[in-house]
Design a protein around this motif. Structure first.
Motif, mmCIF file in Angstrom:
data_model
loop_
_atom_site.group_PDB
_atom_site.id
_atom_site.type_symbol
_atom_site.label_atom_id
_atom_site.label_comp_id
_atom_site.label_asym_id
_atom_site.label_seq_id
_atom_site.Cartn_x
_atom_site.Cartn_y
_atom_site.Cartn_z
ATOM 1 N N UNK A 113 0.841 -1.254 -0.006
ATOM 2 C CA UNK A 113 -0.143 -0.285 0.508
ATOM 3 C C UNK A 113 0.644 1.028 0.127
ATOM 4 N N UNK A 114 2.086 1.055 0.650
ATOM 5 C CA UNK A 114 3.082 2.107 0.516
ATOM 6 C C UNK A 114 4.053 2.095 -0.036
ATOM 7 N N UNK A 115 4.563 2.397 -0.913
ATOM 8 C CA UNK A 115 6.276 2.534 -1.217
ATOM 9 C C UNK A 115 6.694 3.750 -0.976
ATOM 10 N N UNK A 157 -0.531 4.372 -2.283
ATOM 11 C CA UNK A 157 -1.254 4.067 -3.249
ATOM 12 C C UNK A 157 -1.893 4.474 -4.415
ATOM 13 N N UNK A 158 -2.228 5.290 -5.551
ATOM 14 C CA UNK A 158 -2.122 5.379 -5.849
ATOM 15 C C UNK A 158 -2.455 5.440 -7.746
ATOM 16 N N UNK A 159 -3.452 4.280 -7.457
ATOM 17 C CA UNK A 159 -3.239 3.749 -9.300
ATOM 18 C C UNK A 159 -3.618 3.794 -10.450
ATOM 19 N N UNK A 160 -2.672 4.613 -11.292
ATOM 20 C CA UNK A 160 -3.037 5.067 -12.599
ATOM 21 C C UNK A 160 -4.134 5.105 -13.403
ATOM 22 N N UNK A 208 -0.246 -2.241 -13.737
ATOM 23 C CA UNK A 208 -0.451 -0.851 -13.660
ATOM 24 C C UNK A 208 -0.409 -0.387 -12.116
ATOM 25 N N UNK A 209 0.090 -0.221 -11.419
ATOM 26 C CA UNK A 209 0.120 0.607 -10.250
ATOM 27 C C UNK A 209 1.253 1.457 -10.017
ATOM 28 N N UNK A 210 0.780 2.672 -9.242
ATOM 29 C CA UNK A 210 1.825 4.234 -9.307
ATOM 30 C C UNK A 210 1.036 4.485 -7.146
ATOM 31 N N UNK A 236 3.852 10.358 -9.621
ATOM 32 C CA UNK A 236 3.382 9.246 -9.047
ATOM 33 C C UNK A 236 5.431 8.510 -9.502
ATOM 34 N N UNK A 237 5.529 6.963 -8.880
ATOM 35 C CA UNK A 237 5.892 6.214 -9.028
ATOM 36 C C UNK A 237 4.863 5.637 -10.058
#
Length: 169
Positions: free
Chosen positions: A57-59, A64-67, A74-76, A81-82
């Motif tokens: 949930x965190x990087x 986490x805020x998916x694109x 995909x993930x962000x 965004x990473x």
């Protein structure tokens, strides 16, 4: 009774309101990231869906805020965004002899916590990492001013868990 009868100034007010709505609707207040969704083969797509289920949930401390568009491939995290994309094509630089010999200043190979990565410097201070030696290629783009090593440490465990070692198709 007609409630609109005594509102002679309603039309100008409505036109100003419509203008405000139009201007607000056209503004770029929406800061959501976008990412092209890869089109991997069936096996890689299955592995990528497994990866999506175990991603943190965190990087690097970012939520986490998916694109857009939303996809299990995909993930962000955070903004800027990473971005993680799973099931990408093998990067051309991965087979470039200059990279293998350490002669390419914009690309280098290495490993973090048991996951091999090809690192490529992109414009604007961004860095792109692509897994190597896994059955599906996972690409992570890290924006300027983020801690690359923290990002790769946070993603190593889920990549190892979901994407087995081997040669991608």
């Amino acid at each position: 009774m007609n409630i609109f009868r005594h509102r002679p100034n309603a039309a100008p007010g409505l036109s100003v309101l419509a203008l405000l709505i139009a201007v607000t609707g056209c503004s770029s207040a929406d800061d959501s990231a976008a990412a092209a969704v890869p089109s991997p083969g069936e096996n890689a797509a299955r592995l990528c869906r497994n990866l999506d289920k175990v991603l943190p949930e965190k990087v690097d401390g970012l939520e986490r805020e998916d694109p857009e568009p939303r996809s299990a491939l995909t993930a962000g995290w955070g903004g800027p965004a990473i971005i993680l994309r799973c099931g990408v094509e093998r990067p051309a630089k991965m087979v470039d002899p200059k990279v293998a010999n350490g002669d390419d200043p914009d690309a280098v190979g290495g490993g973090v916590n048991g996951v091999g990565w090809l690192m490529e410097e992109l414009g604007g201070g961004k860095t792109r990492f692509t897994t190597s030696g896994r059955l599906a290629y996972v690409e992570v783009t890290v924006p300027k001013d983020r801690d690359d090593s923290a990002v790769l440490v946070d993603l190593a465990k889920p990549v190892k868990k979901a994407i087995p070692e081997g040669i991608a198709d």
